[in-house]
Design a protein around this motif. Structure first.
Motif, short mmCIF file in Angstrom:
data_model
loop_
_atom_site.label_atom_id
_atom_site.label_comp_id
_atom_site.label_asym_id
_atom_site.label_seq_id
_atom_site.Cartn_x
_atom_site.Cartn_y
_atom_site.Cartn_z
N ASP A 133 -6.44 -3.12 -6.63
CA ASP A 133 -5.69 -4.37 -6.51
C ASP A 133 -4.37 -4.17 -7.25
O ASP A 133 -4.34 -4.15 -8.49
N PHE B 103 0.81 -1.21 0.00
CA PHE B 103 0.00 0.00 0.00
C PHE B 103 0.85 1.26 0.00
O PHE B 103 0.82 2.04 -0.95
N LYS C 58 -12.34 5.07 -6.85
CA LYS C 58 -11.43 4.02 -6.43
C LYS C 58 -10.14 4.60 -5.85
O LYS C 58 -9.65 4.15 -4.81
N LYS D 26 -8.89 5.08 2.98
CA LYS D 26 -9.11 3.94 3.86
C LYS D 26 -7.88 3.10 4.11
O LYS D 26 -7.90 2.21 4.97
N THR D 27 -6.79 3.34 3.39
CA THR D 27 -5.54 2.67 3.73
C THR D 27 -4.55 3.63 4.37
O THR D 27 -3.40 3.28 4.61
N CYS E 258 -0.57 0.01 7.82
CA CYS E 258 -1.57 -0.02 6.75
C CYS E 258 -2.57 -1.15 6.98
O CYS E 258 -3.78 -0.97 6.82
N PHE F 165 -13.59 -3.86 3.05
CA PHE F 165 -13.50 -4.26 1.64
C PHE F 165 -14.76 -3.76 0.92
O PHE F 165 -15.70 -4.51 0.65
N LYS G 220 -6.68 -0.55 6.85
CA LYS G 220 -7.52 -1.41 6.00
C LYS G 220 -8.33 -2.41 6.83
O LYS G 220 -9.52 -2.56 6.61
N THR H 261 -9.22 4.35 -1.81
CA THR H 261 -7.96 3.67 -1.50
C THR H 261 -7.05 4.56 -0.66
O THR H 261 -6.48 4.11 0.34
N PHE I 21 -11.16 -0.77 -3.62
CA PHE I 21 -9.73 -0.72 -3.35
C PHE I 21 -8.99 -1.14 -4.62
O PHE I 21 -9.42 -2.07 -5.31
#
Length: 267
Positions: A154, A71, A179, A186-187, A120, A129, A125, A183, A152
């Motif tokens: 990938d 991340f 997205k 939330k990370t 992270c 999800f 996280k 990301t 999130f």
């Protein structure tokens, strides 16, 4: 993200290929026999960290990721084996209800595992999800996971640079895309301590870039002191090499530096 594209080797670690496969088959069979008990929380799956978190698995992930968190791109030696899709339970949104089961059938799946720093993974996280449409979530191994649209990124299946850019040392979702925004948020990719580390790397590379620009000008205009052209050329080559190395996959915060050089450190 600070993230960059991750290229895992095709060879699956033996621990996952053998023991992990057996555990997956066992869990799938248990679900088929006791679906209602699992869905109600009466029964729960048992997962074995000694398999998915085995040193051979962790080492293979670390090597594929150049010893960087998947991340934030910080170098990390200890770290966690992170499940992209949470194995035991998930949340659609922070503070929301925790599901009775998670993606149990992916607990030992090579493509679902990454190496992540504890901050992270555990502080940000966690079990989150989110999907663009939660009604399309695969609730078991019997459903089609391809119907999902995760919010999130990938980093194995997608290029994070399509969704996230850097303005100076700050990450930003390109054109405000959902997205990239989710990301980053939330990370924890904009957390203060991480910002400080990125700022130091950014400033160091900015100084190198400015020195490179000045040296090129001196050499192009032939205004370097008599007899010192070779020294200037050697120094220029060294600086160029450092900046090239700072953009390589193995470098910390490579995406940030790639963006900075593309923008000529104007921000």
């Amino acid at each position: 993200m600070s993230m960059i594209r991750i290229k895992k080797p095709a060879a699956i670690p033996e621990k996952l290929r053998e023991e992990g496969k057996r555990e997956t088959e066992k869990n799938n069979s248990l679900y088929e026999h006791y679906e209602q008990d699992f869905m109600s929380g009466v029964k729960s799956f048992v997962f074995h960290a000694a398999i998915y978190g085995h040193q051979s698995v962790k080492d293979a992930l670390k090597q594929a990721q150049h010893h960087k968190c998947c991340f934030c791109e910080r170098k990390e030696e200890i770290g966690d084996v992170e499940h992209f899709r949470p194995k035991a339970a998930y949340q659609q949104k922070e503070g929301g209800a925790l599901s009775p089961i998670g993606y149990y059938w992916l607990a030992y799946e090579w493509n679902n595992l990454f190496f992540a720093c504890p901050k992270c993974n555990r502080s940000y996280k966690r079990n989150l999800f989110p999907l663009a449409d939660d009604t399309k979530r695969a609730a078991s191994h019997l459903m089609d996971i391809q119907a999902e649209t995760p919010l999130f990124i990938d980093p194995q299946q997608e290029d994070p640079a399509r969704y996230i850019e850097y303005i100076g040392d700050k990450p930003r979702a390109i054109d405000g895309n959902e997205k990239g925004r989710i990301t980053i948020e939330k990370t924890g990719l904009d957390r203060p301590f991480l910002d400080e580390q990125r700022f130091q790397t950014y400033q160091r590379c900015k100084h190198l870039y400015q020195s490179m620009t000045a040296l090129r000008k001196v050499l192009q205009q032939s205004i370097c002191p008599p007899g010192e052209q070779q020294q200037y050329e050697t120094l220029l080559a060294k600086i160029q090499e450092e900046l090239e190395n700072a953009q390589k996959d193995e470098a910390e915060f490579a995406l940030m530096i790639r963006c900075a050089i593309q923008h000529e450190f104007r921000y």
